[in-house]
Enzyme design. Sequence first.
Site, PDB file in Angstrom:
ATOM      1  CD  GLN A  61      38.655  38.881  40.315  1.00 20.05           C
ATOM      2  OE1 GLN A  61      37.753  38.562  41.064  1.00 20.05           O
ATOM      3  NE2 GLN A  61      39.204  38.011  39.502  1.00 20.05           N
TER       4      GLN A  61
ATOM      5  CG  HIS B 178      34.780  37.133  46.293  1.00 20.07           C
ATOM      6  ND1 HIS B 178      34.643  38.482  46.505  1.00 20.07           N
ATOM      7  CD2 HIS B 178      34.710  36.957  44.965  1.00 20.07           C
ATOM      8  CE1 HIS B 178      34.478  39.090  45.355  1.00 20.07           C
ATOM      9  NE2 HIS B 178      34.522  38.185  44.387  1.00 20.07           N
TER      10      HIS B 178
END
Length: 154
Positions: free
Chosen positions: A82, A95
């Site tokens: 995201q 991440h």
Amino acid sequence: MNCPFCQPDIQTSVFARSEHFLALYNRAPVFPGHSLVIPIKHVHSLLELSEEETTEMMLFSRKVTTLLLKVFKAQAFDWSVQDGEAAGQSMAHLHLHIVPRYPGDRADPGDWYPEVQQNYNEILDSALRPQIKSREMEGIVKKLREQAGEEGLY
Ligand SMILES: [Zn+2]
């Protein structure tokens, strides 16, 4: 800085590393083996990485995925990033979720995504999802480190 990925205690979750990236086990996994790849330095977006770092991240993430599939005996996986607030990113440290998948693990294979979204804000300290006990976590991380060590990743 408040970033949980930049705190020293993140090291207890780390099971593989490359020059600029770490792989860590999710304390509140959506599926067994649910892990994260993060840059060691505090970088907000995938788009801030150099080309060399992007290549390193992709190759390292592939190796970590292979390792997870082996250790957790899975044949399939999802990757998810995201990137940016509008995409649901609320932790400002890049991440990549690596999520091993199993035949029939959800009624529809796409059902996992809302769970990861829900998990997203709570990656390290999930109040919504029961966290795995620290002893179980230690056991998983130890096993993954051993396997990573054999493959020169830890
Ligand atoms: Zn950070």
